[in-house]
Design a protein around this motif. Sequence first.
Motif, PDB file in Angstrom:
ATOM      1  N   THR A  72       4.215  -6.484  -4.242  1.00  0.00           N
ATOM      2  CA  THR A  72       3.876  -5.675  -5.416  1.00  0.00           C
ATOM      3  C   THR A  72       3.525  -4.239  -5.035  1.00  0.00           C
ATOM      4  O   THR A  72       3.684  -3.332  -5.842  1.00  0.00           O
ATOM      5  CB  THR A  72       2.726  -6.299  -6.225  1.00  0.00           C
ATOM      6  N   TYR A  84       4.444 -18.150 -13.184  1.00  0.00           N
ATOM      7  CA  TYR A  84       3.073 -18.632 -13.049  1.00  0.00           C
ATOM      8  C   TYR A  84       2.976 -19.925 -13.831  1.00  0.00           C
ATOM      9  O   TYR A  84       3.401 -20.001 -14.981  1.00  0.00           O
ATOM     10  CB  TYR A  84       2.065 -17.609 -13.592  1.00  0.00           C
ATOM     11  N   ALA A 105       5.135  -8.814 -12.039  1.00  0.00           N
ATOM     12  CA  ALA A 105       3.822  -8.635 -11.425  1.00  0.00           C
ATOM     13  C   ALA A 105       3.700  -7.213 -10.911  1.00  0.00           C
ATOM     14  O   ALA A 105       4.648  -6.648 -10.348  1.00  0.00           O
ATOM     15  CB  ALA A 105       3.637  -9.621 -10.274  1.00  0.00           C
ATOM     16  N   ILE A 135       0.083  -9.988 -14.083  1.00  0.00           N
ATOM     17  CA  ILE A 135       1.395 -10.527 -14.462  1.00  0.00           C
ATOM     18  C   ILE A 135       1.539 -10.377 -15.970  1.00  0.00           C
ATOM     19  O   ILE A 135       0.750 -10.938 -16.739  1.00  0.00           O
ATOM     20  CB  ILE A 135       1.537 -12.002 -14.056  1.00  0.00           C
TER      21      ILE A 135
END
Length: 150
Positions: A72, A84, A105, A135
């Motif tokens: 990220t 997720y 994300a 997220i």
Amino acid sequence: MVLDNAQPVPAEPRRSTGIDSVEALRLLGSVSVGRVVFTQHALPTIRPVNHVLIDGSIVIRTHAGTALTARTRVARDPGVVVAYEADAIDPDTHLGWSVVVTGYAHLVTEPVELARYQALLRPWVDPTMDYAVRIHPDLITGIRLTAADT
């Protein structure tokens, strides 16, 4: 030696019904542990993490050495694609629910926002988790597992 720790599946039939996105996010917000799925070395990687649902986004804490933090940190818009998953399924009855969120994300870099998330979400594995990843859900799906006669 073969170890079999699987619980026997109850003989009664089960039904799987879809959950709408509003109910799915409500259920996800009712638990604190889930699994984040991302790509590492072109392969899927799954990590158990604790989370908090804030303003419709899932927030997890990370530290500098994690693969997700590294991914990220260098990601461009729209971010790193992740999934997720969280659930609450009874190990004896095999009844409950499961929610999967797919989205992008982003590493949280704004100091005030990061401090807010650090205050709201206590890490459960390493108290030196100085980073947070948010997220944003783009696709939300869920199922509820119920007895067939309900």
